[in-house]
Design an enzyme around this catalytic site. Sequence first.
Site, PDB file in Angstrom:
ATOM      1  N   HIS A   1      43.768  37.944  43.360  1.00  0.00           N
ATOM      2  CA  HIS A   1      43.156  38.951  42.490  1.00  0.00           C
ATOM      3  C   HIS A   1      41.777  39.280  43.038  1.00  0.00           C
ATOM      4  O   HIS A   1      41.029  38.364  43.422  1.00  0.00           O
ATOM      5  CB  HIS A   1      43.033  38.439  41.054  1.00  0.00           C
ATOM      6  CG  HIS A   1      44.329  37.952  40.495  1.00  0.00           C
ATOM      7  ND1 HIS A   1      45.296  38.793  40.017  1.00  0.00           N
ATOM      8  CD2 HIS A   1      44.831  36.704  40.397  1.00  0.00           C
ATOM      9  CE1 HIS A   1      46.346  38.078  39.628  1.00  0.00           C
ATOM     10  NE2 HIS A   1      46.090  36.804  39.849  1.00  0.00           N
TER      11      HIS A   1
ATOM     12  N   TYR B   1      36.245  46.559  40.957  1.00  0.00           N
ATOM     13  CA  TYR B   1      37.126  46.398  42.124  1.00  0.00           C
ATOM     14  C   TYR B   1      36.464  46.791  43.443  1.00  0.00           C
ATOM     15  O   TYR B   1      37.054  46.594  44.500  1.00  0.00           O
ATOM     16  CB  TYR B   1      38.406  47.226  41.918  1.00  0.00           C
ATOM     17  CG  TYR B   1      39.238  46.728  40.750  1.00  0.00           C
ATOM     18  CD1 TYR B   1      40.004  45.569  40.863  1.00  0.00           C
ATOM     19  CD2 TYR B   1      39.219  47.392  39.527  1.00  0.00           C
ATOM     20  CE1 TYR B   1      40.750  45.100  39.797  1.00  0.00           C
ATOM     21  CE2 TYR B   1      39.953  46.923  38.449  1.00  0.00           C
ATOM     22  CZ  TYR B   1      40.723  45.782  38.583  1.00  0.00           C
ATOM     23  OH  TYR B   1      41.457  45.305  37.533  1.00  0.00           O
TER      24      TYR B   1
END
Length: 155
Positions: free
Chosen positions: A106, A28
Amino acid sequence: MAKSASQTIYVLNGPNMNMLGTREPEKYGRATLAEVETLCRETAADFGLDLVFRQSNSEGELVDWIQEAHVNKAAGLIINPAGYTTTSIAILDALLAVQMPVIELHITNIHARESFRQNSYVSKAAKAVMAGFGVEGYALAITGLAGMIGAKADN
Ligand code: DHK
């Protein structure tokens, strides 16, 4: 020429997105949610858009905010539903109930990950899906949404 009234867009983030920066940084990245919010504010401002940016770990709160965007006549909505992507019919139904373009976002490319991350309910209500661009995807999604709603970049 008179300046037209500014439009508002919502950027909503689902569970665990408050952990950005320290959460699995190899997937991430190291940007915090506060830094993502700054990126979103700067990008929205480039298009003269007002921004509501929120995160919740609760499904019902996300549903409430989607309904709020509708009541407040938001021009569009970007949502990173995170772990609710593949489980939440309530979020899907809320998104189907609002009359505005919805972009699903996302940070990672969910299609290159575990199969359980790939069957998105949210996609059924989304005009577009952004996945795999890291947090830069937020700026790209706002740019794409701006095009959809006719917001022009300030020069
Ligand atoms: C974030 C999450 O929290 C996961 O549950 C999703 C998504 C992927 C992301 O890439 O932003 O599967």
